[in-house]
Design a protein around this motif. Structure first.
Motif: not given
Length: 282
Positions: A242-261
């Motif tokens: 989770m910490h690694a993923l938060k670091s990757a997101i950084g200042t963005s709102d988040g990440l999209t994975l395809g159309d709905s995820d």
């Protein structure tokens, strides 16, 4: 309408086969014995109740359905503790059908309806409609679902598989009643929060005595201790990921994975950044 303590209803039967997202078989058992109360109505549940007739009216206009009955309780002709209240029974093109109205207000709840065009609906709703069709002796069934403002009409399959599911669920519900409710013997408590609440309701206090463990209880203790050790390792691995993923997101709102995820780490109304892995997104 009958007392809910005397039968297994359509909104509960999916819990008996392990496909209800919020309810366990143990919670159903506790409810029927009066050990636990029904889930209190929240604002979203109230909103769904209040607009149910409007959603049905949309369905009726689109399908030219003739209303036969609404909010009617029916019991199984053979199984005495199997029954439920159908939202509507209608006639369409000369054939009777059961109609269940559903509302999905949030992004998360709408995900269960994203393949409604292919006839796919949440499993616990599939169980509910098959159960009602078998109870009423009606082959056809429909969902009228208002999904984030859009009406989706899904016709249930009125084939041998659907009929078999309905019969199985009715038989399973009566067998559950005979084995657990009538005898007051609890079913297995699974790992859900719902089962945990039922466990507390069933055993609200201790008697102040210790006793020697049986061989099977010793095995349970060892299994529980081993699972606790594995949980600690898994928790640490999750925190690291989770910490690694938060670091990757950084200042963005988040990440999209395809159309709905999607995965998000964004501020709530209080300005606190909340991490969500998609399935809990609202």
């Amino acid at each position: 309408m009958k007392n809910r303590d005397t039968y297994i209803g359509g909104s509960e039967v999916a819990a008996l086969v392990g496909v209800h997202p919020y309810l366990s078989a143990a919670a159903v058992w506790a409810r029927k014995l009066g050990l636990a109360e029904e889930t209190p109505e929240n604002d979203m549940m109230l909103a769904g109740t209040l607009i149910q007739s409007s959603v049905f009216e949309m369905f009726r206009r689109r399908t030219n359905a003739i209303t036969i009955a609404s909010e009617i309780w029916n019991g199984h002709p053979v199984h005495p503790n199997v029954g439920g209240t159908q939202d509507y029974i209608v006639e369409i093109d000369g054939a009777r059908a059961v109609v269940e109205v559903k509302c999905a207000f949030t992004w998360a709840s709408a995900q269960g309806w994203k393949h409604a065009g292919e006839g796919v609906v949440p499993e616990h709703y599939t169980c509910q409609l098959a159960y009602y069709r078998e109870i009423c002796g009606i082959d056809r069934g429909y969902f009228a679902a208002l999904v984030q403002g859009e009406l989706k009409i899904v016709e249930a399959h009125h084939d041998a598989a659907g009929a078999t599911l309905g019969r199985y669920l009715c038989e399973r519900a009566q067998a559950f009643w005979n084995a657990h409710v009538a005898t007051r013997i609890p079913p297995e408590f699974d790992g859900s929060d719902s089962a945990g609440s039922a466990l507390v309701a069933a055993f609200p206090a201790n008697d102040g005595n210790m006793r020697a463990a049986t061989e099977s209880e010793i095995e349970l203790v060892e299994r529980c201790r081993e699972r606790a050790r594995l949980r600690d390792v898994a928790d640490a691995e999750y925190q690291r990921a989770m910490h690694a993923l938060k670091s990757a997101i950084g200042t963005s709102d988040g990440l999209t994975l395809g159309d709905s995820d999607r995965v998000t780490w964004k501020a709530d109304k209080r300005g606190r950044r909340i991490f969500r892995l998609g399935e809990n997104e609202e």
